[in-house]
Design a protein around this motif. Structure first.
Motif, PDB file in Angstrom:
ATOM      1  N   LEU A  75      -4.005  33.667 -32.742  1.00 45.72           N
ATOM      2  CA  LEU A  75      -3.892  32.424 -33.211  1.00 45.72           C
ATOM      3  C   LEU A  75      -2.554  32.616 -33.543  1.00 45.72           C
ATOM      4  O   LEU A  75      -1.931  33.129 -34.389  1.00 45.72           O
ATOM      5  N   LEU A  76      -1.962  31.082 -33.878  1.00 46.00           N
ATOM      6  CA  LEU A  76      -0.527  31.655 -34.317  1.00 46.00           C
ATOM      7  C   LEU A  76      -0.596  29.971 -35.021  1.00 46.00           C
ATOM      8  O   LEU A  76      -0.227  28.965 -34.913  1.00 46.00           O
ATOM      9  N   ILE A  77      -0.120  30.529 -36.160  1.00 49.41           N
ATOM     10  CA  ILE A  77      -0.040  29.119 -37.911  1.00 49.41           C
ATOM     11  C   ILE A  77       1.034  29.964 -38.166  1.00 49.41           C
ATOM     12  O   ILE A  77       2.146  30.806 -38.090  1.00 49.41           O
ATOM     13  N   ALA A  78       2.298  28.793 -37.718  1.00 53.43           N
ATOM     14  CA  ALA A  78       3.796  28.675 -37.782  1.00 53.43           C
ATOM     15  C   ALA A  78       4.000  28.045 -39.544  1.00 53.43           C
ATOM     16  O   ALA A  78       3.247  26.765 -39.212  1.00 53.43           O
ATOM     17  N   VAL A  79       4.626  28.151 -40.186  1.00 55.40           N
ATOM     18  CA  VAL A  79       5.146  27.186 -41.004  1.00 55.40           C
ATOM     19  C   VAL A  79       6.630  27.201 -40.912  1.00 55.40           C
ATOM     20  O   VAL A  79       7.734  28.349 -41.015  1.00 55.40           O
ATOM     21  N   LYS A  80       7.422  26.080 -40.241  1.00 58.81           N
ATOM     22  CA  LYS A  80       8.582  25.932 -40.716  1.00 58.81           C
ATOM     23  C   LYS A  80       9.409  24.464 -40.901  1.00 58.81           C
ATOM     24  O   LYS A  80       8.869  23.913 -41.150  1.00 58.81           O
ATOM     25  N   ASP A  81      10.184  25.345 -41.899  1.00 57.37           N
ATOM     26  CA  ASP A  81      11.886  24.041 -42.652  1.00 57.37           C
ATOM     27  C   ASP A  81      12.965  24.179 -42.085  1.00 57.37           C
ATOM     28  O   ASP A  81      13.066  24.570 -41.165  1.00 57.37           O
ATOM     29  N   LEU A 110       3.575  29.821 -48.987  1.00 53.46           N
ATOM     30  CA  LEU A 110       4.942  29.819 -47.398  1.00 53.46           C
ATOM     31  C   LEU A 110       4.918  27.865 -47.728  1.00 53.46           C
ATOM     32  O   LEU A 110       6.310  27.329 -47.833  1.00 53.46           O
ATOM     33  N   LEU A 111       3.960  27.241 -47.862  1.00 57.67           N
ATOM     34  CA  LEU A 111       4.424  25.951 -47.255  1.00 57.67           C
ATOM     35  C   LEU A 111       5.154  25.492 -48.751  1.00 57.67           C
ATOM     36  O   LEU A 111       6.096  25.097 -48.926  1.00 57.67           O
ATOM     37  N   LYS A 112       4.544  26.583 -50.390  1.00 59.48           N
ATOM     38  CA  LYS A 112       5.966  25.563 -51.263  1.00 59.48           C
ATOM     39  C   LYS A 112       7.418  26.712 -51.203  1.00 59.48           C
ATOM     40  O   LYS A 112       7.902  26.057 -51.826  1.00 59.48           O
ATOM     41  N   ASN A 113       7.075  27.864 -50.660  1.00 56.65           N
ATOM     42  CA  ASN A 113       7.972  28.016 -50.170  1.00 56.65           C
ATOM     43  C   ASN A 113       9.286  27.196 -50.078  1.00 56.65           C
ATOM     44  O   ASN A 113      10.259  27.245 -50.300  1.00 56.65           O
ATOM     45  N   SER A 114       8.626  26.856 -48.525  1.00 57.73           N
ATOM     46  CA  SER A 114       9.523  25.567 -47.778  1.00 57.73           C
ATOM     47  C   SER A 114       9.526  24.468 -48.782  1.00 57.73           C
ATOM     48  O   SER A 114      10.852  24.807 -48.879  1.00 57.73           O
ATOM     49  N   MET A 115       8.965  24.298 -49.907  1.00 58.51           N
ATOM     50  CA  MET A 115       9.588  22.792 -49.843  1.00 58.51           C
ATOM     51  C   MET A 115      11.184  23.582 -50.782  1.00 58.51           C
ATOM     52  O   MET A 115      10.995  22.207 -51.173  1.00 58.51           O
ATOM     53  N   GLU A 116      10.030  24.557 -51.789  1.00 64.14           N
ATOM     54  CA  GLU A 116      11.740  24.886 -52.499  1.00 64.14           C
ATOM     55  C   GLU A 116      12.919  24.917 -52.370  1.00 64.14           C
ATOM     56  O   GLU A 116      13.836  25.159 -52.869  1.00 64.14           O
ATOM     57  N   SER A 117      13.056  25.402 -51.245  1.00 66.38           N
ATOM     58  CA  SER A 117      13.749  25.882 -49.845  1.00 66.38           C
ATOM     59  C   SER A 117      14.823  23.750 -49.475  1.00 66.38           C
ATOM     60  O   SER A 117      16.021  24.414 -49.133  1.00 66.38           O
ATOM     61  N   ILE A 118      14.074  22.971 -49.822  1.00 67.82           N
ATOM     62  CA  ILE A 118      14.043  21.803 -49.690  1.00 67.82           C
ATOM     63  C   ILE A 118      15.212  21.309 -50.375  1.00 67.82           C
ATOM     64  O   ILE A 118      14.640  21.122 -51.488  1.00 67.82           O
ATOM     65  N   THR A 119      16.893  20.942 -50.667  1.00 74.62           N
ATOM     66  CA  THR A 119      17.495  20.361 -51.881  1.00 74.62           C
ATOM     67  C   THR A 119      17.590  18.846 -51.660  1.00 74.62           C
ATOM     68  O   THR A 119      17.358  18.450 -52.730  1.00 74.62           O
ATOM     69  N   GLY A 120      17.652  18.484 -50.556  1.00 72.65           N
ATOM     70  CA  GLY A 120      18.118  17.331 -49.835  1.00 72.65           C
ATOM     71  C   GLY A 120      16.778  16.537 -48.997  1.00 72.65           C
ATOM     72  O   GLY A 120      15.500  16.625 -49.397  1.00 72.65           O
ATOM     73  N   ARG A 121      17.335  15.557 -47.850  1.00 76.63           N
ATOM     74  CA  ARG A 121      16.263  15.422 -47.033  1.00 76.63           C
ATOM     75  C   ARG A 121      15.111  16.303 -46.569  1.00 76.63           C
ATOM     76  O   ARG A 121      16.368  16.850 -45.882  1.00 76.63           O
ATOM     77  N   GLY A 122      14.584  16.734 -45.370  1.00 77.61           N
ATOM     78  CA  GLY A 122      14.277  18.179 -44.887  1.00 77.61           C
ATOM     79  C   GLY A 122      12.514  17.590 -44.558  1.00 77.61           C
ATOM     80  O   GLY A 122      12.321  16.318 -45.409  1.00 77.61           O
ATOM     81  N   LYS A 123      11.957  18.137 -43.506  1.00 80.08           N
ATOM     82  CA  LYS A 123      10.853  17.972 -43.136  1.00 80.08           C
ATOM     83  C   LYS A 123      10.463  19.662 -43.319  1.00 80.08           C
ATOM     84  O   LYS A 123      10.856  20.779 -42.932  1.00 80.08           O
ATOM     85  N   ILE A 124       8.529  19.559 -43.169  1.00 81.63           N
ATOM     86  CA  ILE A 124       8.306  21.315 -43.024  1.00 81.63           C
ATOM     87  C   ILE A 124       7.173  20.817 -41.276  1.00 81.63           C
ATOM     88  O   ILE A 124       6.473  19.725 -42.120  1.00 81.63           O
ATOM     89  N   ILE A 125       6.940  21.803 -40.950  1.00 84.95           N
ATOM     90  CA  ILE A 125       6.146  21.163 -40.248  1.00 84.95           C
ATOM     91  C   ILE A 125       5.403  22.647 -40.201  1.00 84.95           C
ATOM     92  O   ILE A 125       5.481  24.384 -39.911  1.00 84.95           O
ATOM     93  N   LEU A 126       3.919  21.626 -39.833  1.00 87.04           N
ATOM     94  CA  LEU A 126       2.841  23.252 -39.897  1.00 87.04           C
ATOM     95  C   LEU A 126       2.443  23.918 -38.366  1.00 87.04           C
ATOM     96  O   LEU A 126       1.822  22.436 -38.439  1.00 87.04           O
TER      97      LEU A 126
END
Length: 199
Positions: A124-130, A99-115
């Motif tokens: 238990l909720l584990i979320a990856v947001k980009d 999930l985290l690598k997918n998020s990284m690949e989806s960001i082309t400019g300035r961006g951030k990822i939240i875990l």
């Protein structure tokens, strides 16, 4: 390794028109076989108690060099303490790295990822947001189907592997996305004693 050895012993092969393509195809086949193996074995778990804060920090450390290279901050949002949680740390790490690598690949400019790792409604909720490119409604419909991918060199097994691992833990995975604004994947995992869930 044989191809690398050939190149070392006979550097002239680098002049061959299709040499780079041969290496790229072999790399793709290795990636595909690794993903097929992970997909086939995604429901085989080795359960133990997981320290969730240490788990989150380990995920960030694993990706740190790549995050720095891409200038993408990964923000961890965790609670001060958690109830006992049992799972397979290797499989869950595999799912979240996908999930985290997918998020990284989806960001082309300035961006951030939240875990985010929270307890919500006794789960238990584990979320990856980009804030990457996001997905269309059509892409969302097929996102967990094996061998369906929008990536040029993707295998289409990353997200099916995520779902298989989460399902094997007795959990569910959800996704929401808006084109041009980003995506969020949410994993809901049971907070029950290991004997109650897996035995």
């Amino acid at each position: 390794s044989s191809v690398q050895w050939i190149q070392k012993m006979h550097p002239e092969v680098e002049d061959f028109e299709f040499w780079d393509q041969i290496k790229n195809d072999l790399q793709y086949m290795r990636l595909l076989l690794d993903d097929i193996s992970a997909f086939n074995n995604g429901d085989q778990l080795n359960i133990c108690q997981i320290d969730l804060k240490a788990f989150a920090c380990d995920l960030k450390d694993t990706l740190l060099a790549e995050l720095l290279r891409c200038h993408i901050p990964l923000i961890l949002k965790t609670e001060d303490s958690y109830p006992a949680f049992y799972g397979d740390p290797v499989r869950l790490k595999q799912a979240l790295l996908n999930l985290l690598k997918n998020s990284m690949e989806s960001i082309t400019g300035r961006g951030k990822i939240i875990l985010k790792i929270f307890v919500q409604e006794k789960k238990l909720l584990i979320a990856v947001k980009d804030n990457g490119c996001g997905m269309t409604s059509e892409q969302l419909t097929n996102v967990f189907h094996p061998f369906v991918t929008s990536k040029e060199h993707g295998t289409g097994l990353g997200l099916p592997i995520v779902r298989k691992i989460v399902t094997a833990h007795g959990g569910t995975v959800r996704v929401s996305s808006t084109p041009g604004k980003g995506s969020e994947f949410q994993m809901y995992l049971p907070l029950l004693p290991v004997a109650s869930v897996y035995l």
